[in-house]
Motif scaffolding. Structure first.
Motif, PDB file in Angstrom:
ATOM      1  N   ALA A  10      -6.858  -0.566   5.331  1.00  0.00           N
ATOM      2  CA  ALA A  10      -5.729  -1.318   4.775  1.00  0.00           C
ATOM      3  C   ALA A  10      -4.798  -1.797   5.896  1.00  0.00           C
ATOM      4  O   ALA A  10      -4.345  -2.950   5.904  1.00  0.00           O
ATOM      5  CB  ALA A  10      -4.969  -0.462   3.772  1.00  0.00           C
TER       6      ALA A  10
ATOM      7  N   PHE B 137       0.848  -1.188   0.000  1.00  0.00           N
ATOM      8  CA  PHE B 137       0.000   0.000   0.000  1.00  0.00           C
ATOM      9  C   PHE B 137       0.890   1.247   0.000  1.00  0.00           C
ATOM     10  O   PHE B 137       1.197   1.812   1.050  1.00  0.00           O
ATOM     11  CB  PHE B 137      -0.880  -0.040   1.258  1.00  0.00           C
ATOM     12  CG  PHE B 137      -2.149   0.760   1.166  1.00  0.00           C
ATOM     13  CD1 PHE B 137      -3.313   0.203   0.684  1.00  0.00           C
ATOM     14  CD2 PHE B 137      -2.187   2.079   1.606  1.00  0.00           C
ATOM     15  CE1 PHE B 137      -4.502   0.928   0.630  1.00  0.00           C
ATOM     16  CE2 PHE B 137      -3.359   2.825   1.560  1.00  0.00           C
ATOM     17  CZ  PHE B 137      -4.524   2.236   1.060  1.00  0.00           C
TER      18      PHE B 137
ATOM     19  N   PHE C  51      -2.094  -1.693  -4.059  1.00  0.00           N
ATOM     20  CA  PHE C  51      -3.156  -0.689  -4.096  1.00  0.00           C
ATOM     21  C   PHE C  51      -2.558   0.676  -4.447  1.00  0.00           C
ATOM     22  O   PHE C  51      -1.599   1.122  -3.815  1.00  0.00           O
ATOM     23  CB  PHE C  51      -3.871  -0.600  -2.753  1.00  0.00           C
ATOM     24  CG  PHE C  51      -4.902  -1.674  -2.551  1.00  0.00           C
ATOM     25  CD1 PHE C  51      -6.257  -1.395  -2.701  1.00  0.00           C
ATOM     26  CD2 PHE C  51      -4.521  -2.971  -2.230  1.00  0.00           C
ATOM     27  CE1 PHE C  51      -7.213  -2.384  -2.528  1.00  0.00           C
ATOM     28  CE2 PHE C  51      -5.458  -3.966  -2.056  1.00  0.00           C
ATOM     29  CZ  PHE C  51      -6.812  -3.682  -2.209  1.00  0.00           C
TER      30      PHE C  51
ATOM     31  N   ALA D 108      -2.030  -4.732   5.553  1.00  0.00           N
ATOM     32  CA  ALA D 108      -1.262  -4.184   4.433  1.00  0.00           C
ATOM     33  C   ALA D 108       0.061  -3.609   4.929  1.00  0.00           C
ATOM     34  O   ALA D 108       0.151  -3.065   6.033  1.00  0.00           O
ATOM     35  CB  ALA D 108      -2.066  -3.100   3.724  1.00  0.00           C
TER      36      ALA D 108
ATOM     37  N   TYR E 110       1.919   4.910   0.144  1.00  0.00           N
ATOM     38  CA  TYR E 110       1.182   6.022   0.744  1.00  0.00           C
ATOM     39  C   TYR E 110       2.168   7.117   1.108  1.00  0.00           C
ATOM     40  O   TYR E 110       3.224   6.849   1.691  1.00  0.00           O
ATOM     41  CB  TYR E 110       0.426   5.520   1.978  1.00  0.00           C
ATOM     42  CG  TYR E 110      -0.404   6.555   2.698  1.00  0.00           C
ATOM     43  CD1 TYR E 110      -1.323   7.347   2.007  1.00  0.00           C
ATOM     44  CD2 TYR E 110      -0.289   6.722   4.077  1.00  0.00           C
ATOM     45  CE1 TYR E 110      -2.102   8.283   2.681  1.00  0.00           C
ATOM     46  CE2 TYR E 110      -1.072   7.650   4.758  1.00  0.00           C
ATOM     47  CZ  TYR E 110      -1.971   8.436   4.050  1.00  0.00           C
ATOM     48  OH  TYR E 110      -2.745   9.356   4.713  1.00  0.00           O
TER      49      TYR E 110
END
Length: 252
Positions: free
Chosen positions: A211, A169, A196, A216, A171
């Motif tokens: 998540a 993930f 993702f 995740a 971010y």
């Protein structure tokens, strides 16, 4: 050499029968002639090196010279869960994702997605996106055609990824790049990885929390804020490099 995708049912003994749009393309667009070399790949990963034996108005017959197993697939199984961006960006992302080795792409309607699709429009878009995936697979000589799934909700996509295996993930508020290096170095052959990527507006805070709760691994792609298409391509490029033989995550 041109590569086409077939079903194993189209192979009989030492001959491959090509019909429909591919036969038309070979005969009327590429204007192939008997004796011309071509490759055909089936859903099992078998690659048939052939030459054109006969062209008719309905089909093209290929004689098989050699059979091998595709070496162009990654040793890890990557699904890209792509937050719906504007359509021209989605087409670019699908093309590049296929070139970089994903096996599946799932468009995801996320909280901050600018694009909204009703059921009819979604089906039409998925059909077009699948055609783009097929063209990219041919161009990059993939051993398979990655699937473009139906548009999913974030909740459904996350549940699917959690059940399948590992979740990455990217971010912008994640910890430093050292964590990303650790994740890349820990890849093992045969792993199923769900990646993702947020849409233009990024992930909603509730999506990030969901998540995390699903296990995740929250990673960073650096200190700069990347556009959604750049984030997708960057993440997949890093995974390809790490997973390919010789990359930092390779394990013999």
């Amino acid at each position: 050499m041109y590569r086409f995708f077939i079903s194993s049912s189209q192979v009989s003994g030492s001959q491959v029968t090509v019909e429909g749009a591919d036969a038309h393309h070979m005969r009327d667009v590429l204007r192939m002639q008997p004796g011309e070399a071509v490759e055909a790949a089936d859903e099992t990963g078998q690659v048939y090196r052939c030459h054109v034996a006969e062209l008719t108005p309905d089909e093209v017959l290929l004689d098989v010279e050699t059979i091998s197993v595709s070496e162009n697939e990654l040793p890890v199984d990557i699904t890209l869960y792509m937050g719906l961006p504007k359509f021209e960006k989605m087409e670019l992302i699908i093309q590049k994702a296929v070139e970089l080795g994903v096996v599946r792409i799932v468009p995801v309607a996320m909280k901050r997605s600018v694009v909204k699709l009703d059921e009819k429009k979604a089906k039409a878009k998925v059909t077009r996106w699948q055609a783009i995936a097929e063209a990219a697979a041919k161009q990059s000589k993939r051993g398979r055609i990655p699937e473009v799934g139906e548009v999913a909700s974030f909740k459904a996509a996350l549940a699917e990824a959690e059940a399948a295996g590992r979740i990455l993930f990217p971010y912008e508020c994640a910890d430093g790049i050292a964590k990303t290096r650790e994740v890349l170095a820990s890849l093992t052959p045969g792993e199923k990885i769900g990646v993702f990527i947020g849409p233009e507006g990024g992930f909603g805070l509730d999506e990030v929390e969901a998540a995390k709760n699903a296990g995740a691994e929250i990673i960073t792609l650096g200190r700069r804020i990347l556009r959604t298409e750049t984030a997708a391509i960057t993440t997949l490029s890093l995974l390809m490099f790490a997973a390919e033989e010789g990359g930092p995550g390779h394990q013999p």
